[in-house]
Design an enzyme around this catalytic site. Sequence first.
Site: not given
Length: 260
Positions: A48, A73, A87, A152, A178
């Site tokens: 977000h 996230r 990586d 969520e 959510d």
Amino acid sequence: MPAPYNPFKAAIAKGELQLGCWLGLADPYIAEISAGSGFDWLLIDGEHAPNDLRSITAQLQVIAGRDSHAVVRPPIGEPWIIKQLLDAGAQTLLIPMVESGAQAQDLVDAVTYPPHGVRGVGSALARASDFAAIGDYLTTAREEICLLAQVENRKGMAALDDILAVDGIDGVFVGPSDLAADMGFIGQPGQAEVQNTVLDAIRRIVAAGKAAGILTLDASLQSDCRHLGATFIATEIDVTLFARHMREASKLSRQRLSQG
């Protein structure tokens, strides 16, 4: 030399409280300031916030010089983006919208090298291996990767036991906002029905022997979750902190200087 030690993973495995802050301003300067503020972990948000691989990498670099641990996230739990983030040096990932045990197993496979998983082998190019300076990165990396599943919505809650049963999921994070929307209370995560569902999930996660986590600005809910055994709790968001204090500063300045 093995892969770098993940203190966050070790702490939540032992049930030690880890306090966190969400980073949504997508800026290395803000991340560096935040990393020196005393939080145990900082969540770099790619879901977000306006982050991409380069901005996430830059924030990982500055946080690495401080005591806070970086959690990333991604916008979605797809193997290709998980591979890129690992990586780039992320060792702890929080994957949004996990809804089944099968999806949780796919995530475990995505952070694990073959023959036990599907993570692409390209560590010689990667910051994670210190650009091939860590000679045994390929054989030690998985032990230090912390995989957190975010549950969520109602579908995820219904599948919570299946998700908790997946070996390789280190913790489960409950997303109240959510969840509230999916339960018909959009913008109202403080509704009793939502909070009861959140607290029940925390109980089940802890009872299953997994680390439980949450982001909430509600101090009462923070305390309730901690009382039930939640170990990684995010209590602030850089965006809301900055916006709130900027608005308050403007308001107080105007009040003070408009008098007389």
